[in-house]
Scaffold this active site. Structure first.
Site, PDB file in Angstrom:
ATOM      1  N   LYS A  67       1.794  -4.725   0.796  1.00  0.00           N
ATOM      2  CA  LYS A  67       1.398  -3.384   0.373  1.00  0.00           C
ATOM      3  C   LYS A  67       0.141  -3.388  -0.496  1.00  0.00           C
ATOM      4  O   LYS A  67       0.040  -2.645  -1.468  1.00  0.00           O
ATOM      5  CB  LYS A  67       2.547  -2.686  -0.352  1.00  0.00           C
ATOM      6  CG  LYS A  67       3.854  -2.642   0.418  1.00  0.00           C
ATOM      7  CD  LYS A  67       3.683  -2.091   1.821  1.00  0.00           C
ATOM      8  CE  LYS A  67       3.231  -0.636   1.835  1.00  0.00           C
ATOM      9  NZ  LYS A  67       2.934  -0.164   3.232  1.00  0.00           N
ATOM     10  N   HIS A 137       1.794 -13.311   4.616  1.00  0.00           N
ATOM     11  CA  HIS A 137       2.025 -13.030   3.196  1.00  0.00           C
ATOM     12  C   HIS A 137       2.307 -14.331   2.435  1.00  0.00           C
ATOM     13  O   HIS A 137       2.667 -14.290   1.259  1.00  0.00           O
ATOM     14  CB  HIS A 137       3.209 -12.079   3.014  1.00  0.00           C
ATOM     15  CG  HIS A 137       2.955 -10.673   3.500  1.00  0.00           C
ATOM     16  ND1 HIS A 137       1.788  -9.995   3.243  1.00  0.00           N
ATOM     17  CD2 HIS A 137       3.736  -9.820   4.218  1.00  0.00           C
ATOM     18  CE1 HIS A 137       1.852  -8.787   3.785  1.00  0.00           C
ATOM     19  NE2 HIS A 137       3.024  -8.660   4.379  1.00  0.00           N
ATOM     20  N   LYS A 298      -0.286   7.182   1.381  1.00  0.00           N
ATOM     21  CA  LYS A 298      -1.431   7.913   0.839  1.00  0.00           C
ATOM     22  C   LYS A 298      -2.687   7.050   0.743  1.00  0.00           C
ATOM     23  O   LYS A 298      -3.789   7.539   0.939  1.00  0.00           O
ATOM     24  CB  LYS A 298      -1.090   8.490  -0.537  1.00  0.00           C
ATOM     25  CG  LYS A 298      -0.024   9.569  -0.511  1.00  0.00           C
ATOM     26  CD  LYS A 298       0.172  10.170  -1.892  1.00  0.00           C
ATOM     27  CE  LYS A 298       1.182  11.316  -1.851  1.00  0.00           C
ATOM     28  NZ  LYS A 298       1.378  11.919  -3.197  1.00  0.00           N
TER      29      LYS A 298
END
Length: 334
Positions: A67, A137, A298
């Site tokens: 993220k 990751h 967003k």
């Protein structure tokens, strides 16, 4: 894995520290080499990847903490590479018809299905056209040695300020883990609960600061090998950093391309506003059983201010000062 290797893995995992996630022992995370991972399957695949993965000199590795802009970087790099190869006009880019996480194969396989080794065999991996774009990751310490020692294999690492990263992870994990809880036993993780786990580093692929600073140090030591990108800088001036990326992977934009607006086209095509409105990203599940739209929220800088209390801000600032002291790494928070 061979039977004796599986037994060794089982014995190793039995000895490793474990913790619940979302406050539940039904979803455990396991600590390995000081980082936390989602369960048995990923630890097994880390070991498998370290042992068997052979990097090619022209491989491009997208590395990140979850993220922090991974999805965005996937699309940007894919567009850079495929435009340079002349594989298709921009209007026919696979970015417009496939989810970004279907375009870039990952080195690990998370515990809720899908992923690199379940999707591709070793022979299929070899058949991927060069340069291969692969994502992970993994913290730097757990990357396969073939990636670290390759003379020309390049790593592009993207990070995001810890405040916005924490908020984005809280939204994502609440959505994903509860959706995947077949027994309906998990309750939403409160922001306060998640903050405490995050602060202690007890999150998937955490601790955050150790993950970020390891790649930062490598980028300083070998800037031709590791390109360190900041989400906030990419948002503020995408043209400059898109050109940096293209130069880094050996596919610079020509003067003619710049004059034709190719850079602007890529930026607009890969923007979160465009990506979240594509049908392929609004509907259905990805390989992991996760709603595709969960990867597009967003994408703001500074949205954290609506979630953090003053005591949380003070604690995070102190932690950030402690963890980044002497590294020269700084973050833009708004």
């Amino acid at each position: 894995m061979l039977a004796h290797e599986e037994k060794q893995v089982e014995e190793l995992i039995h000895q490793l520290p474990k913790s619940g996630i979302l406050g539940s022992q039904y979803r455990s995370i396991i600590q390995y080499q000081n980082f936390w991972f989602p369960g048995y399957l990923l630890i097994e695949n880390i070991l498998k990847c370290q042992k068997h993965f052979k990097a090619k000199d022209n491989d491009l590795i997208i590395a990140s903490h979850p993220k922090t802009g991974t999805t965005w970087l996937n699309t940007l790099l894919f567009a850079i590479v495929n435009r340079a190869n002349g594989n298709h006009p921009m209007s026919e880019s696979p970015i417009l018809s496939q989810h970004p996480h279907h375009l870039v194969n990952r080195l690990e396989d998370v515990n809720f299905g899908g992923g690199f080794y379940n999707q591709l065999s070793s022979s299929q991996l070899d058949d991927i056209p060069s340069p291969r774009i692969l994502g992970t990751h993994f913290p730097y310490v757990l990357l396969p040695e073939s990636i670290k020692t390759s003379n020309y294999c390049r790593i592009l690492y993207i990070c995001r300020n810890p405040f916005d990263t924490l908020v984005s992870q809280w939204h994502f994990y609440n959505k994903v883990l509860i959706d995947l809880d077949g027994e309906q036993t998990l309750k939403p993780y409160t922001f306060e609960q998640f903050f405490e786990d995050w602060f202690e580093g007890r999150i998937l692929f955490g601790p955050f600061f150790e993950h970020v600073t390891d790649y930062w140090v490598q980028s300083l030591a070998n800037p031709k090998k590791v390109l360190f990108l900041k989400y906030e800088d990419l948002k503020e001036n995408p043209t400059v950093h898109l050109k940096r990326m293209a130069d880094f992977v050996g596919m610079p934009f020509s003067i003619e391309e710049e004059s034709r607006g190719v850079i602007r086209e890529i930026i607009e095509m890969c923007s979160i506003n465009n990506m979240k409105e594509l049908d392929v990203n609004k509907n259905g599940l990805n390989y992991y059983g996760v709603e595709k739209k969960a990867y597009f929220r967003k994408g703001e800088v500074g949205g954290w201010i609506n979630y953090f209390t003053p005591p949380m801000i003070e604690r995070m600032n102190k932690l950030m000062q402690q963890k980044l002291q002497g590294t020269g790494l700084t973050f833009k928070l708004v």
